[in-house]
Design a protein around this motif. Structure first.
Motif, PDB file in Angstrom:
ATOM      1  N   ALA A   1       0.954  -1.222   0.183  1.00 41.75           N
ATOM      2  CA  ALA A   1       0.233  -0.022   0.141  1.00 41.75           C
ATOM      3  C   ALA A   1       0.559   1.470   0.371  1.00 41.75           C
ATOM      4  CB  ALA A   1      -0.652   0.304   0.699  1.00 41.75           C
ATOM      5  N   GLU A   2       1.812   1.419   0.924  1.00 37.71           N
ATOM      6  CA  GLU A   2       2.794   2.313   1.054  1.00 37.71           C
ATOM      7  C   GLU A   2       3.203   2.169  -0.533  1.00 37.71           C
ATOM      8  OE1 GLU A   2       5.649   3.065   4.616  1.00 37.71           O
ATOM      9  OE2 GLU A   2       5.025   0.781   5.073  1.00 37.71           O
ATOM     10  N   GLU A   3       4.373   1.931  -0.792  1.00 34.14           N
ATOM     11  CA  GLU A   3       4.700   1.515  -2.100  1.00 34.14           C
ATOM     12  C   GLU A   3       3.448   2.058  -3.429  1.00 34.14           C
ATOM     13  OE1 GLU A   3       7.229  -0.763  -6.121  1.00 34.14           O
ATOM     14  OE2 GLU A   3       6.419  -1.970  -3.879  1.00 34.14           O
ATOM     15  N   ARG A   4       2.527   1.790  -3.897  1.00 34.37           N
ATOM     16  CA  ARG A   4       1.101   2.317  -4.364  1.00 34.37           C
ATOM     17  C   ARG A   4       0.782   3.749  -4.478  1.00 34.37           C
ATOM     18  NH1 ARG A   4      -1.653  -2.646  -2.797  1.00 34.37           N
ATOM     19  NH2 ARG A   4      -1.456  -4.439  -4.629  1.00 34.37           N
ATOM     20  N   VAL A   5       0.617   4.460  -2.980  1.00 31.37           N
ATOM     21  CA  VAL A   5       0.602   4.948  -2.358  1.00 31.37           C
ATOM     22  C   VAL A   5       1.826   6.481  -3.105  1.00 31.37           C
ATOM     23  CG1 VAL A   5       0.888   6.967  -0.969  1.00 31.37           C
ATOM     24  CG2 VAL A   5      -0.527   5.505  -0.301  1.00 31.37           C
ATOM     25  N   ARG A   6       3.165   5.995  -2.375  1.00 28.19           N
ATOM     26  CA  ARG A   6       4.080   6.782  -3.310  1.00 28.19           C
ATOM     27  C   ARG A   6       4.085   7.240  -4.887  1.00 28.19           C
ATOM     28  NH1 ARG A   6       7.440   3.772   0.668  1.00 28.19           N
ATOM     29  NH2 ARG A   6       7.845   1.978  -1.089  1.00 28.19           N
ATOM     30  N   ASN A   7       3.505   5.999  -5.357  1.00 30.32           N
ATOM     31  CA  ASN A   7       3.827   5.918  -7.012  1.00 30.32           C
ATOM     32  C   ASN A   7       2.415   6.795  -7.924  1.00 30.32           C
ATOM     33  OD1 ASN A   7       5.568   3.713  -7.192  1.00 30.32           O
ATOM     34  ND2 ASN A   7       4.319   1.992  -7.591  1.00 30.32           N
ATOM     35  N   LEU A   8       1.656   7.615  -6.929  1.00 29.62           N
ATOM     36  CA  LEU A   8       0.679   8.166  -6.733  1.00 29.62           C
ATOM     37  C   LEU A   8       0.797   9.670  -7.232  1.00 29.62           C
ATOM     38  CD1 LEU A   8      -2.093   7.965  -4.866  1.00 29.62           C
ATOM     39  CD2 LEU A   8      -2.177   6.726  -7.248  1.00 29.62           C
ATOM     40  N   ARG A   9       2.680   9.801  -6.945  1.00 29.84           N
ATOM     41  CA  ARG A   9       3.632  11.376  -6.646  1.00 29.84           C
ATOM     42  C   ARG A   9       3.396  12.360  -8.123  1.00 29.84           C
ATOM     43  NH1 ARG A   9       7.420  13.835  -4.209  1.00 29.84           N
ATOM     44  NH2 ARG A   9       7.055  12.564  -3.022  1.00 29.84           N
ATOM     45  N   ASP A  10       4.106  10.651  -9.760  1.00 30.26           N
ATOM     46  CA  ASP A  10       3.474  11.331 -11.625  1.00 30.26           C
ATOM     47  C   ASP A  10       2.327  11.897 -11.551  1.00 30.26           C
ATOM     48  OD1 ASP A  10       6.635  11.838 -11.142  1.00 30.26           O
ATOM     49  OD2 ASP A  10       6.876  10.107 -12.191  1.00 30.26           O
ATOM     50  N   LEU A  11       1.614  11.245 -10.581  1.00 32.25           N
ATOM     51  CA  LEU A  11       0.421  11.450 -11.694  1.00 32.25           C
ATOM     52  C   LEU A  11      -0.183  12.364 -11.230  1.00 32.25           C
ATOM     53  CD1 LEU A  11      -1.349   7.640 -11.341  1.00 32.25           C
ATOM     54  CD2 LEU A  11      -0.650   8.907 -13.334  1.00 32.25           C
ATOM     55  N   TYR A  12      -0.074  12.495  -9.285  1.00 35.98           N
ATOM     56  CA  TYR A  12      -0.766  13.918  -9.100  1.00 35.98           C
ATOM     57  C   TYR A  12      -0.268  15.124  -9.788  1.00 35.98           C
ATOM     58  CZ  TYR A  12      -4.155  12.406  -5.486  1.00 35.98           C
ATOM     59  OH  TYR A  12      -5.219  12.070  -4.959  1.00 35.98           O
ATOM     60  N   LYS A  13       1.246  15.249 -10.360  1.00 39.07           N
ATOM     61  CA  LYS A  13       1.729  16.467 -11.229  1.00 39.07           C
ATOM     62  C   LYS A  13       1.407  16.393 -11.913  1.00 39.07           C
ATOM     63  CE  LYS A  13       5.924  16.622  -9.936  1.00 39.07           C
ATOM     64  NZ  LYS A  13       7.592  16.399 -10.149  1.00 39.07           N
ATOM     65  N   ARG A  14       1.171  15.402 -12.964  1.00 40.49           N
ATOM     66  CA  ARG A  14       0.387  15.460 -14.059  1.00 40.49           C
ATOM     67  C   ARG A  14      -1.401  15.716 -14.191  1.00 40.49           C
ATOM     68  NH1 ARG A  14       0.084   9.682 -16.986  1.00 40.49           N
ATOM     69  NH2 ARG A  14      -2.062  10.321 -16.313  1.00 40.49           N
ATOM     70  N   ASP A  15      -2.363  15.542 -13.666  1.00 36.41           N
ATOM     71  CA  ASP A  15      -3.031  15.150 -13.930  1.00 36.41           C
ATOM     72  C   ASP A  15      -3.961  16.546 -13.622  1.00 36.41           C
ATOM     73  OD1 ASP A  15      -3.186  13.209 -15.607  1.00 36.41           O
ATOM     74  OD2 ASP A  15      -3.779  11.728 -14.154  1.00 36.41           O
ATOM     75  N   ILE A  16      -3.602  17.143 -11.906  1.00 32.12           N
ATOM     76  CA  ILE A  16      -4.022  18.478 -11.360  1.00 32.12           C
ATOM     77  C   ILE A  16      -2.956  19.148 -10.763  1.00 32.12           C
ATOM     78  CG2 ILE A  16      -5.831  16.621 -10.541  1.00 32.12           C
ATOM     79  CD1 ILE A  16      -4.400  16.576  -7.880  1.00 32.12           C
ATOM     80  N   ASN A  17      -1.979  18.888 -11.467  1.00 32.47           N
ATOM     81  CA  ASN A  17      -0.104  19.832 -11.052  1.00 32.47           C
ATOM     82  C   ASN A  17      -0.262  20.360  -9.820  1.00 32.47           C
ATOM     83  OD1 ASN A  17      -0.432  20.626 -14.307  1.00 32.47           O
ATOM     84  ND2 ASN A  17      -2.902  22.467 -13.596  1.00 32.47           N
ATOM     85  N   ALA A  18      -0.331  18.860  -8.950  1.00 29.68           N
ATOM     86  CA  ALA A  18       0.223  19.298  -7.842  1.00 29.68           C
ATOM     87  C   ALA A  18       2.231  19.224  -7.099  1.00 29.68           C
ATOM     88  CB  ALA A  18      -0.229  17.863  -6.840  1.00 29.68           C
TER      89      ALA A  18
END
Length: 302
Positions: A48-65
């Motif tokens: 679960a921790e790894e899945r969460v860490r892997n969200l970083r690029d998606l949040y940056k790409r999709d919602i400009n986080a």
């Protein structure tokens, strides 16, 4: 990224750190909630921790986080394989465990003993209405369903469905909580298996399963047909990948049972899983990730 506070729900536990559970947990943390992710053992928690860490690029790409915003969300998260510890301060527990009734019944009976009296329980079940498990919770007035679509940061809906026993004030509170974490609340007036989204979606996926299972058309042909014909960004087999093939198989088994129309599909899915092709989360399913064919400019060309 701190959300707009409308409720007193600040301490949240998400039970189940799979594909969607990890997303629910992080989105809540991203919006300023203190979130504990619970799963059944240390191995599941690490995944679960790894899945969460892997969200970083998606949040940056999709919602400009920004990295700073993403890290702030991470700092709001903790993890545990001890249920009592995970829920001891919870204002809300969101259950996102496997779609098997026996597992859910047992979980809610255990949760009922471990959680404080104040805690609201919400199930993310995509197929079972809340009355199925309400009595197991020991607090049917504080129990309802809150179902999220995959890629929660983009497909930002939360379908909210109570039972006749759900306290209307609790229902309204969860509607407000959904808004706090950036969701559009989809309010159901009565229980409906599949809510609104899956009532629309499941017939599409079943039709795709039949077409491929019976060798009428291959997955890419089915997806191209749907994408060209409707303008949708992805077809049903890409959706299977996003949902995860295990979830797709479990739901098909529950809904179709021994229906011979779907036996070939289930056999093919099982073979893919035996080969380690479990969907997007594993890097390979009907497509290969992170660069699936359906995302390429030439996919819909002759």
């Amino acid at each position: 990224m701190k959300g707009v506070s409308m409720t007193n729900i600040n301490m949240v536990t998400v039970a189940g750190g799979g594909v969607l559970g990890s997303q629910i947990a992080y989105q809540s943390a991203f919006k300023g909630k203190k979130v504990t992710v619970y799963d059944i053992n240390d191995e599941a928690v690490a995944a679960a921790e790894e899945r969460v860490r892997n969200l970083r690029d998606l949040y940056k790409r999709d919602i400009n986080a920004t990295d700073e915003q993403f890290d702030a969300g991470l700092n709001n998260l903790s993890y545990s394989s001890d249920l009592a510890e995970a829920v001891k301060d919870a204002d809300l527990v969101i259950e996102a465990i496997p779609e098997k009734p026996s597992i859910k019944h047992d979980f809610y009976r255990s949760l009922a003993k471990a959680a404080p009296e104040k805690t609201i329980f919400a199930s993310n079940s995509s197929t079972y209405v809340p009355s199925t498990f309400a009595e197991d919770t020991g607090r049917p007035d504080k129990f309802l369903n809150m179902h999220f679509a995959n890629q929660i940061w983009r497909m930002n809906t939360a379908e909210i469905m109570g039972t006749k026993q759900t306290d209307p004030k609790v229902f309204d509170l969860i509607v407000d909580y959904a808004k706090e974490i950036g969701m559009v609340p989809i309010v159901l007036k009565k229980e409906q298996p599949g809510y609104v989204l899956n009532t629309l979606l499941i017939p599409l996926l079943n039709a795709a399963a039949y077409l491929w299972g019976h060798d009428i058309a291959d997955p890419q042909t089915v997806d191209k047909t749907w994408m060209i014909g409707t303008g949708a960004p992805m077809g049903p087999f890409a959706i299977f990948d996003v949902v995860g093939l295990r979830t797709a198989l479990n739901i098909t088994k529950e809904q179709q049972g021994d229906n011979p129309d779907y036996k070939p599909f289930m056999e093919k899915i099982q073979k893919m899983m035996d080969e380690g092709r479990n969907g997007k989360d594993s890097g390979q399913g009907f497509y290969t990730y992170p660069d699936p064919a359906f995302d390429r400019p030439d996919f819909l060309k002759a």
